[in-house]
Write an enzyme that holds these catalytic residues in place. Structure first.
Site: not given
Length: 295
Positions: A43-44, A106, A132, A137, A162, A204
């Site tokens: 994501t980052t 989504y 993850y 999100r 994670k 993470i």
């Protein structure tokens, strides 16, 4: 393979393009400062705005530059199962050591859909998988019973998670259901200290982009049971954890990195916007409190 301070690496851009030279320098900086693993295209790393060619290039550069010094856990998830499989295969070709697979976003799949998605990928890839879970999100939440069932089906393939749900009780539930060898990593920097007491073994991290040495020292202390030292470092880092989300990530992290290095541009891709002056001031203050200054 998975423990300690593992930054979800910011992807440097310059004039709209991936800045490969800066990325290579950034990887060396991370490893030199005690980072125990690398996550490209998380994501980052703005994976949501990388095109497919860029996505695969970033992973390949990370694997090549790290050269086996630390494991590379490649972000390879997608809301489309076939696209995720493509990313997985490209990551393996590129030399990644493991895959980070986010819950499909989504689409809002059911738990049965999540079981089908991750099972399909596990059956068709050779690398170990880190699930993850970041429902803030993705909307979709990988429930503990689904995590436990996936590990039961694929004990040598789906080996870690994670978790960024913010629910620390899940660490205990996962540990009871999947066993102590199932690797649990935090996805929330502010919760890591408590997570160690419950059975997590690392994070993470966003903050580790900016403070790799402090984060590595913190994790080493927590892992050894030296919670007095870990608490002291955690308190230095805590304002920085908050500042990294003063505005949508990774804009604050990239601003901080541009303060540290003249070769790391703060450029982000829309719809993420550069930090406001107010957010920059929060980052500046947190960096000063943590004792982090330009290299």
């Amino acid at each position: 393979m998975f423990s300690g301070s593992i930054p979800a690496l910011a992807t440097p851009f310059r004039d709209g393009s991936f800045d490969e030279d800066a990325y290579r320098r950034f990887i060396d900086y991370q490893i030199d400062n005690g980072t125990s693993g690398l996550v490209p295209c998380g994501t980052t790393g703005e994976s949501a705005t990388l095109d497919n060619d860029e996505h695969h290039k970033v992973i390949a550069v990370c694997a090549e530059q790290s050269a086996g010094r630390v494991p590379v856990i490649a972000g390879a998830g997608s809301n489309d199962t076939q696209t995720a499989l493509w990313h997985c295969k490209e990551a393996q070709i590129a030399g990644a050591d493991a895959l980070l697979l986010v819950a499909p976003y989504y689409n809002r799949p059911s738990q049965e859909g999540l079981l089908a998605h991750f099972s399909y990928l596990a059956e068709r890839t050779d690398l170990p998988i880190v699930l993850y879970n970041v429902p803030g999100r993705t909307v979709t939440d990988i429930k503990p019973e689904t995590v436990i069932e996936l590990h039961r089906r694929f004990p040598d393939k789906i080996v870690a998670i994670k978790d960024a749900s913010g629910d620390l009780s899940r660490v205990v539930t996962h540990r009871i259901g999947a066993g102590p060898d199932f690797c649990q990593l935090s996805g929330d920097d502010p919760l890591v200290l408590a997570g160690y007491a419950l059975g997590q073994v690392g994070c993470i991290s966003v903050t580790a982009n900016v403070a790799p040495k402090l984060c590595a020292d913190f994790h080493a202390a927590a892992a050894s049971g030296d919670f007095e030292t870990a608490r002291a470092i955690n308190e230095k880092l805590y304002p920085l954890h908050a500042a990294m989300f003063a505005e949508p990530s990774p804009a604050p992290a990239k601003y901080a990195l541009s303060k540290l290095f003249d070769w790391f541009d703060p450029e982000v891709r829309m719809p993420i916007m550069p930090c406001s002056d107010a957010a920059n001031a929060k980052v500046d203050e947190a960096m000063e409190l943590a004792g982090i200054s330009a290299q």
